[in-house]
Design an enzyme around this catalytic site. Structure first.
Site, PDB file in Angstrom:
ATOM      1  N   GLY A   1      45.981  43.436  55.499  1.00 40.63           N
ATOM      2  CA  GLY A   1      45.483  44.742  55.075  1.00 40.63           C
ATOM      3  C   GLY A   1      46.563  45.768  55.290  1.00 40.63           C
ATOM      4  O   GLY A   1      47.540  45.514  56.006  1.00 40.63           O
TER       5      GLY A   1
ATOM      6  N   CYS B   1      48.173  38.044  59.266  1.00 41.14           N
ATOM      7  CA  CYS B   1      48.822  39.359  59.269  1.00 41.14           C
ATOM      8  C   CYS B   1      47.930  40.412  59.941  1.00 41.14           C
ATOM      9  O   CYS B   1      47.685  40.318  61.130  1.00 41.14           O
ATOM     10  CB  CYS B   1      49.191  39.738  57.840  1.00 41.14           C
ATOM     11  SG  CYS B   1      50.587  40.843  57.795  1.00 41.14           S
ATOM     12  N   TYR B   2      47.385  41.381  59.188  1.00 39.43           N
ATOM     13  CA  TYR B   2      46.505  42.361  59.825  1.00 39.43           C
ATOM     14  C   TYR B   2      45.355  41.657  60.549  1.00 39.43           C
ATOM     15  O   TYR B   2      44.954  42.047  61.648  1.00 39.43           O
ATOM     16  CB  TYR B   2      45.939  43.337  58.783  1.00 39.43           C
ATOM     17  CG  TYR B   2      44.984  44.351  59.376  1.00 39.43           C
ATOM     18  CD1 TYR B   2      45.467  45.499  59.989  1.00 39.43           C
ATOM     19  CD2 TYR B   2      43.604  44.137  59.356  1.00 39.43           C
ATOM     20  CE1 TYR B   2      44.598  46.411  60.563  1.00 39.43           C
ATOM     21  CE2 TYR B   2      42.723  45.041  59.930  1.00 39.43           C
ATOM     22  CZ  TYR B   2      43.230  46.184  60.529  1.00 39.43           C
ATOM     23  OH  TYR B   2      42.371  47.077  61.103  1.00 39.43           O
TER      24      TYR B   2
ATOM     25  N   HIS C   1      52.292  35.124  55.766  1.00 47.39           N
ATOM     26  CA  HIS C   1      51.263  34.815  54.767  1.00 47.39           C
ATOM     27  C   HIS C   1      51.339  33.350  54.341  1.00 47.39           C
ATOM     28  O   HIS C   1      52.140  33.005  53.473  1.00 47.39           O
ATOM     29  CB  HIS C   1      51.423  35.727  53.547  1.00 47.39           C
ATOM     30  CG  HIS C   1      51.051  37.142  53.841  1.00 47.39           C
ATOM     31  ND1 HIS C   1      49.752  37.591  53.764  1.00 47.39           N
ATOM     32  CD2 HIS C   1      51.786  38.190  54.270  1.00 47.39           C
ATOM     33  CE1 HIS C   1      49.707  38.867  54.114  1.00 47.39           C
ATOM     34  NE2 HIS C   1      50.926  39.252  54.430  1.00 47.39           N
TER      35      HIS C   1
ATOM     36  N   GLU D   1      49.334  31.806  52.535  1.00 46.18           N
ATOM     37  CA  GLU D   1      48.730  31.605  51.209  1.00 46.18           C
ATOM     38  C   GLU D   1      49.727  31.762  50.060  1.00 46.18           C
ATOM     39  O   GLU D   1      49.444  31.339  48.943  1.00 46.18           O
ATOM     40  CB  GLU D   1      47.548  32.568  51.018  1.00 46.18           C
ATOM     41  CG  GLU D   1      47.900  34.052  50.879  1.00 46.18           C
ATOM     42  CD  GLU D   1      48.097  34.773  52.219  1.00 46.18           C
ATOM     43  OE1 GLU D   1      48.320  34.077  53.233  1.00 46.18           O
ATOM     44  OE2 GLU D   1      48.047  36.006  52.234  1.00 46.18           O
TER      45      GLU D   1
ATOM     46  N   SER E   1      31.217  33.883  22.244  1.00 44.23           N
ATOM     47  CA  SER E   1      32.301  34.607  21.577  1.00 44.23           C
ATOM     48  C   SER E   1      33.434  33.679  21.182  1.00 44.23           C
ATOM     49  O   SER E   1      34.287  34.038  20.390  1.00 44.23           O
ATOM     50  CB  SER E   1      32.839  35.681  22.517  1.00 44.23           C
ATOM     51  OG  SER E   1      33.535  35.060  23.585  1.00 44.23           O
ATOM     52  N   GLY E   2      33.441  32.484  21.791  1.00 41.69           N
ATOM     53  CA  GLY E   2      34.584  31.598  21.553  1.00 41.69           C
ATOM     54  C   GLY E   2      35.638  31.759  22.634  1.00 41.69           C
ATOM     55  O   GLY E   2      36.579  30.987  22.701  1.00 41.69           O
ATOM     56  N   GLY E   3      35.457  32.755  23.509  1.00 42.22           N
ATOM     57  CA  GLY E   3      36.342  32.910  24.663  1.00 42.22           C
ATOM     58  C   GLY E   3      36.048  31.821  25.690  1.00 42.22           C
ATOM     59  O   GLY E   3      35.038  31.123  25.585  1.00 42.22           O
ATOM     60  N   VAL E   4      36.927  31.697  26.684  1.00 46.88           N
ATOM     61  CA  VAL E   4      36.802  30.608  27.648  1.00 46.88           C
ATOM     62  C   VAL E   4      35.477  30.697  28.423  1.00 46.88           C
ATOM     63  O   VAL E   4      34.729  29.720  28.517  1.00 46.88           O
ATOM     64  CB  VAL E   4      37.981  30.625  28.652  1.00 46.88           C
ATOM     65  CG1 VAL E   4      37.809  29.533  29.687  1.00 46.88           C
ATOM     66  CG2 VAL E   4      39.296  30.458  27.919  1.00 46.88           C
ATOM     67  N   ASP E   5      35.171  31.872  28.964  1.00 49.73           N
ATOM     68  CA  ASP E   5      34.014  31.982  29.852  1.00 49.73           C
ATOM     69  C   ASP E   5      32.700  31.674  29.139  1.00 49.73           C
ATOM     70  O   ASP E   5      31.892  30.882  29.628  1.00 49.73           O
ATOM     71  CB  ASP E   5      33.942  33.382  30.487  1.00 49.73           C
ATOM     72  CG  ASP E   5      35.203  33.700  31.271  1.00 49.73           C
ATOM     73  OD1 ASP E   5      35.958  32.755  31.572  1.00 49.73           O
ATOM     74  OD2 ASP E   5      35.450  34.884  31.569  1.00 49.73           O
ATOM     75  N   SER E   6      32.492  32.298  27.985  1.00 50.21           N
ATOM     76  CA  SER E   6      31.207  32.055  27.314  1.00 50.21           C
ATOM     77  C   SER E   6      31.137  30.624  26.787  1.00 50.21           C
ATOM     78  O   SER E   6      30.063  30.022  26.754  1.00 50.21           O
ATOM     79  CB  SER E   6      30.936  33.082  26.207  1.00 50.21           C
ATOM     80  OG  SER E   6      31.764  32.879  25.097  1.00 50.21           O
ATOM     81  N   SER E   7      32.280  30.060  26.417  1.00 48.98           N
ATOM     82  CA  SER E   7      32.262  28.672  25.930  1.00 48.98           C
ATOM     83  C   SER E   7      31.893  27.703  27.050  1.00 48.98           C
ATOM     84  O   SER E   7      31.108  26.767  26.844  1.00 48.98           O
ATOM     85  CB  SER E   7      33.628  28.276  25.367  1.00 48.98           C
ATOM     86  OG  SER E   7      33.923  29.049  24.239  1.00 48.98           O
TER      87      SER E   7
ATOM     88  N   LYS F   1      38.947  32.031  37.363  1.00 50.99           N
ATOM     89  CA  LYS F   1      39.263  31.683  35.978  1.00 50.99           C
ATOM     90  C   LYS F   1      39.768  30.237  35.832  1.00 50.99           C
ATOM     91  O   LYS F   1      39.313  29.504  34.955  1.00 50.99           O
ATOM     92  CB  LYS F   1      40.337  32.650  35.454  1.00 50.99           C
ATOM     93  CG  LYS F   1      40.563  32.566  33.965  1.00 50.99           C
ATOM     94  CD  LYS F   1      39.478  33.310  33.234  1.00 50.99           C
ATOM     95  CE  LYS F   1      39.708  33.400  31.758  1.00 50.99           C
ATOM     96  NZ  LYS F   1      38.667  34.222  31.114  1.00 50.99           N
TER      97      LYS F   1
END
Ligand code: XMP
Length: 513
Positions: free
Chosen positions: A55, A82-83, A172, A174, A226-232, A369
């Site tokens: 942070g 870290c923080y 870090h 990560e 819509s044909g986008g990744v998420d809705s598909s 994603k």
């Protein structure tokens, strides 16, 4: 869904999402929660471990975020980064001060020495690069803690109270720059927290399908595809779960890319669902005719989309559930509480309140994603759908500058397809996050064969970006640009000049409108 959970407690660090990603990569489910989340709520999630993030603050600042000290009495292991490390030290009776210049203040790649008898570093090399970013120094570590890593400048870059399962690192783990950082996180999860690794996409898919079936019963489900990744991916999951009870409405506004409608339809042919493809090209183009102002174009498309959707919903009849492709970053970015409901509206261009449904289902709301893409593959969606780049809801309308006609849309579709084909053929699609063609409203003089032409200028856009909030223009090799340019002016009627957009965002945006 029951699986072991790790809570990433967010203190405002810039890598919080990345920490969550790393934990899941290790096969353990995790959620990011703000540090203000009441302890009771955290306890109710029955976490097997906490990770405190970095942070921007110093723990001795008056307004610095703190935790309820009772969190250390839950018997749950903690990894402070870290923080988060300094906060743990501070809360448990240590002393943190501003580092003196040239001593313990460290930024960037730093050679670090680890005590591999500590569980966090078990099985890892005794020496390696870690990524530091801290200006504070633990002058005194709390009672019970041992020093488990150091650098040349700083004696305590990692601390551990192994009896209580408390670990802290000043660097870090990560980020990729830290060698074996992910292995350290894995050690924390498996060696300290007792993780069993019950977070796999296959398990997730099966549990999600079972949960959807239980919720939906024999109700009807509607999804705007819509044909986008998420809705598909959401559609594929629902198709698998409830088949015929699902209706996907795909509104083709005539401003899709080449073959896009057919591709989406073909991808869903394997499921026995109701798939409604509404060919709405004529009505959209009619509404858009003569309109050149970008915001008006967007509004017209948004409104018309709703009208078409309304009509289709009415035809289907009583719908119990509406599915949204909301994903985890959407949830986090919208804040807590009623975020999901707000999102469910603007997600699909302001879906109406009119559809009389019992509930909204958001089956992807726990996923990032790339996890959504992974789930899509698991469900058997084709790679071109799963790995596709973002495509704006208004489609080519905001890539045709000025007023829109069918001829212009066809011209752009053809040119854009050649551009995408050549970028993929050159393997550049792996390096570029979004690329497309824009039909400018500028015409210029050219010469083709022996004749004069007066045709449109096409702009090529390609950007690299991680979050689409800022972006850099992609350095596509000249020979690839050359091939694209030659092919387009030769193959696409109406275009006689190609330019390449070399502006970053900001000051430009990714799209032209
Ligand atoms: P800009 O042009 O604002 O775009 O830099 C950032 C990202 O958002 C996409 N974009 C949209 N996506 N509906 C969408 O679903 C929209 O109206 C819209 N406008 C821009 C754009 O393609 C880029 O990925």
């Amino acid at each position: 869904m029951s699986h072991q959970t790790v809570i990433v407690l967010d203190f405002g660090g810039q890598y919080n999402q990345l920490i969550a990603r790393r934990v899941r990569e290790c096969g353990v489910y995790c959620e990011v929660k703000p540090y203000t989340t009441p302890l009771e709520q955290l306890k109710a999630m029955e976490p097997i471990g906490f990770i405190f993030t970095g942070g921007p603050n110093s723990v001795y600042d008056e307004k610095a975020p703190h935790v309820d000290p009772a969190i250390f009495s839950l018997g749950v292991p903690v990894l402070g980064i870290c923080y988060g490390c300094q906060l743990m030290a501070h809360t448990l009776g240590g002393q943190v001060t501003a580092a003196q210049e040239d001593t313990a203040r460290e930024y960037g790649k730093t050679e670090t020495y680890y005590d591999t008898t500590c569980k966090l570093f078990k099985g890892l090399p005794e020496q390696g690069i870690s990524w530091m970013s801290h200006g504070d120094y633990m002058a005194k570590v709390p009672e019970g803690f041992a020093l488990t890593a150091h650098t040349d400048a700083c004696p305590n870059v990692a601390i551990a109270d192994e009896a209580r399962g408390f670990y802290g690192v000043q660097y870090h783990p990560e980020v990729n720059h830290t060698q074996h950082g992910v292995d350290m996180i894995r050690n924390f999860l498996y060696e300290v927290c007792g993780a069993v690794g019950d977070w796999t996409m296959g398990d997730y898919k099966n549990t999600a399908i079972a949960a959807i079936r239980e919720k939906v019963g024999d109700g009807k489900v509607l999804l705007a595809l819509s044909g986008g990744v998420d809705s598909s991916v959401a559609a594929a999951l629902l198709a698998e779960a409830v088949g015929k009870q699902l209706t996907c409405v795909f509104v083709d506004h005539g401003l899709m890319r080449l073959n896009e409608g057919d591709e989406v339809e073909a991808a869903f042919a394997r499921w026995d669902i109701n798939f409604v493809r509404v060919d709405a090209e004529t009505r959209f183009l009619l509404k858009l005719a003569g309109e050149a102002e970008p915001e008006r174009k967007r509004k017209i498309i948004g409104e018309e989309f709703i009208r078409v959707f309304e009509e289709e919903a009415k035809k289907i009849g009583r719908v119990d559930y509406l599915v949204q492709g909301t994903i985890y970053p959407d949830v986090i970015e919208s804040g807590a509480g009623d975020a999901a409901v707000i999102k469910s509206h603007h997600n699909v261009g302001g879906l109406p309140d009119y559809v009389d449904f019992k509930e909204i289902i958001e089956p992807l709301r726990l996923l990032f994603k790339d996890e959504v893409r992974q789930l899509g593959r698991e469900l058997g969606l084709p790679e071109y759908l799963v790995s596709r780049q973002p495509f704006p809801g208004p489609g080519l309308a905001i890539r045709i500058i000025g007023d829109i006609t069918k001829e212009k849309a066809d011209t752009l579709r053809e040119a854009d397809a050649i551009y995408r084909e050549e970028i993929a053929a050159a393997g550049e699609d792996k390096n570029i996050n979004q690329y497309f063609a824009v039909l400018t409203n500028t015409r210029s003089v050219g010469v083709m064969g022996d004749g004069r032409t007066y045709d449109y200028t096409l702009a090529l856009r390609a950007v690299t970006t991680s979050d689409f909030m800022t972006a850099d223009w992609a350095r596509i090799p000249y020979d690839v640009l050359d091939k694209v340019s030659t092919r387009i002016v030769n193959e696409v009627k109406g275009i006689n000049r190609i330019v390449y957009d070399i502006t970053s965002k900001p000051p430009a945006t990714i799209e032209w409108e």
